[in-house]
Design an enzyme around this catalytic site. Structure first.
Site, PDB file in Angstrom:
ATOM      1  N   GLU A  53       0.861  -1.187   0.000  1.00 12.46           N
ATOM      2  CA  GLU A  53       0.000   0.000   0.000  1.00 12.46           C
ATOM      3  C   GLU A  53       0.898   1.237   0.000  1.00 12.46           C
ATOM      4  OE1 GLU A  53      -3.834   1.874   2.443  1.00 12.46           O
ATOM      5  OE2 GLU A  53      -2.559   0.371   3.394  1.00 12.46           O
TER       6      GLU A  53
ATOM      7  N   HIS B 112      -4.381  -4.711  -0.390  1.00 12.69           N
ATOM      8  CA  HIS B 112      -4.114  -3.591  -1.293  1.00 12.69           C
ATOM      9  C   HIS B 112      -3.196  -3.996  -2.450  1.00 12.69           C
ATOM     10  CE1 HIS B 112      -6.289  -0.661   1.075  1.00 12.69           C
ATOM     11  NE2 HIS B 112      -5.648  -1.078   2.159  1.00 12.69           N
TER      12      HIS B 112
END
Length: 501
Positions: free
Chosen positions: A349, A374
């Protein structure tokens, strides 16, 4: 398997024909396009006759949205939300059974209107105002003790009698969300938006950790996701110590027992709901000693609550926390002790290429993660990406979160678009929808379907993503099989019902 063999044959024949003929051939072009379609997410899904009819209807809806003056995925979600809510595509996605939400945080899953209009109106709720223009809440049987850098505690019931109630409540809503009319001005960079993001959790903390509210909050969270046609939820939870009105603290065991009781009660009220499980989380700002204790605690919780406890993860901003490799000694404890503790790591992320944090996607696989949260940095690591595919480790894509936290501005440029084009294993989730002014999963599905998938994504894309959410969940094999069967029944009903209108 048969479709994968077909894809391989198509690719091989296409390569041979291109090597043998330097002139462009329309048949080669069609074969190339077909090969790409087979590879993308949903490429192997065979639609029924009814599904094909709905797919054409959905395609026409998509063309209308793409022809609009403002294309929602191309602008900030705070500006796009009202446009999305007027879209026929969004209305269809709201009705679509979405399987599971596998990446949702405990304090970010319930709309803040419920917190303000329900929780802050309960008896014994106090508020104080911080020196940096924020607020804190606490429930107490008597006057609470003063808190550093905060005004004297005031009973909210008394304060509302003196001030404009609407203005006061609106100020609380602003403190509990990131929503603003001008996000580019309010959040010029990642540092600013992350500071505001974390502050919103501190504001909610005193409300949600009050033991009676803790249970009601979880129930309401499950209800909001269920109303958005989500059948199962995996919640990343810090499991902070809840408190009673007399300030007594409860243990983490109490919290997990409470979660179990709430899920059972919710399932009794909504029998179609499959359930929910907890992924215990700690902040990635811990030192190694603290991390060792956290992993040991997670192993104990998993042993004592195997039905409700799914596994372990680190949370917090990756760029300012410790990389996963720093915690490797702690994270190998389960193997050393002969205990199974599944991992569901946030990794990638970040847009800080080449840093230690950027290597989290690689280290997550080396540490045997079940999913990658993510995975924004995944496309910058081709070897790691291929390894994840071979290991069948999916990426949990949360597009609105990535946009609001300033990793990407135009969602057509989200790395998930590449992963979708390649048919990389993935699921769609919403991270902290309440803080972004969203609810459930439908908003994120819209952004994926319209922005990341573009005009190529279709009903087959949606169907694979929905089925993936059960396939990559932490449910047992038997539960996955039964849930998928039930989900397909709901899917077929959704298709037939939608065609009637």
């Amino acid at each position: 398997m048969r479709s994968k063999q077909l894809l391989f044959i198509c690719e091989w024949l296409l390569w041979c024909s291109l090597r043998c003929n330097g002139r462009p051939d329309p048949r080669q072009r069609e074969a190339l396009m077909e090969t790409e379609m087979l590879r993308q997410t949903g490429g192997h899904v065979v639609l029924s006759a009814q599904e094909k009819l709905l797919d054409e209807k959905l395609h026409q809806m998509k063309l209308q949205d793409m022809a609009a003056p403002t294309f929602p995925p191309a602008v900030h979600f705070f500006k796009a939300r009202s446009l999305i809510e007027r879209s026929p595509v969004f209305s269809l996605l709201q009705k679509m059974p979405k399987g599971a939400a596998l990446h949702v945080h405990d304090f970010g899953m319930v709309g803040v209107d419920w917190l303000v209009n329900n929780v802050t109106y309960r008896e014994n709720c106090y508020v104080c105002f911080t020196h940096d223009y924020s607020v804190r809440f606490v429930f107490s049987a008597g006057q609470p003790e003063l808190q550093p850098r905060c005004s004297e505690w005031v009973l909210l019931k008394t304060l509302r009698q003196k001030l404009n109630r609407t203005e006061l409540d609106n100020s609380f809503v602003r403190n509990l969300t990131l929503f603003t009319e001008d996000p580019d001005k309010a959040y010029p960079n990642q540092d600013v938006v992350w500071k505001r993001f974390e502050e919103a959790f501190f504001v909610a903390f005193g409300l949600v950790t009050y033991a009676p509210v803790f249970k009601d909050y979880l129930y309401e969270g499950l209800r909001q996701f269920y109303m958005d046609n989500v059948l199962y939820v995996e919640i990343r939870a810090l499991l902070p110590l809840t408190y009673e009105l007399d300030a007594r603290r409860n243990s983490k065991d109490w919290s997990l027992r409470a979660c179990r009781e709430v899920v059972q009660r919710f399932k009794a009220h909504y029998p179609e709901f499959i359930g929910a499980r907890i992924i215990f989380t700690v902040h990635r700002g811990l030192n190694l000693t603290e991390a060792m204790k956290a992993v040991e605690e997670a192993m104990t919780l998993k042993k004592n609550f195997p039905d409700i406890m799914a596994g372990f993860d680190f949370v917090g901003r990756e760029d300012s926390g410790q990389p996963l490799w720093y915690f490797r000694e702690a994270l190998t404890l389960p193997e050393v002790k002969g205990t199974h503790l599944p991992y569901f790591f946030h990794a990638g992320e970040t847009d800080s290429e080449g840093t230690e944090v950027d290597q989290n996607v690689m280290d997550a696989l080396l540490l045997n993660t079940s999913r990658i949260g993510h995975g924004f940095a995944m496309v910058r690591h081709p070897v790691v990406k291929e390894l994840a595919r071979k290991m069948d480790v999916p990426v949990e894509v949360c597009p609105i979160s990535n946009q609001v936290l300033r990793l990407v501005s135009d969602l057509r440029n989200h790395p998930g678009a590449v992963l979708m084009a390649e048919g990389h294993p993935m699921v769609i989730s919403s991270d902290d929808p309440a803080l972004f002014g969203a609810v459930g999963l439908s908003y994120d599905f819209y952004q994926v379907f319209m922005g990341l998938g573009g005009l190529k994504s279709n009903l087959a894309t949606l169907k694979e993503l929905v089925l993936n959410s059960i396939r990559y969940s932490s449910l047992s094999s038997t539960m996955k099989k039964n849930t998928t069967a039930a989900l397909l029944v709901k899917w077929d009903k959704f298709v037939s019902d939608t065609l009637l209108y």
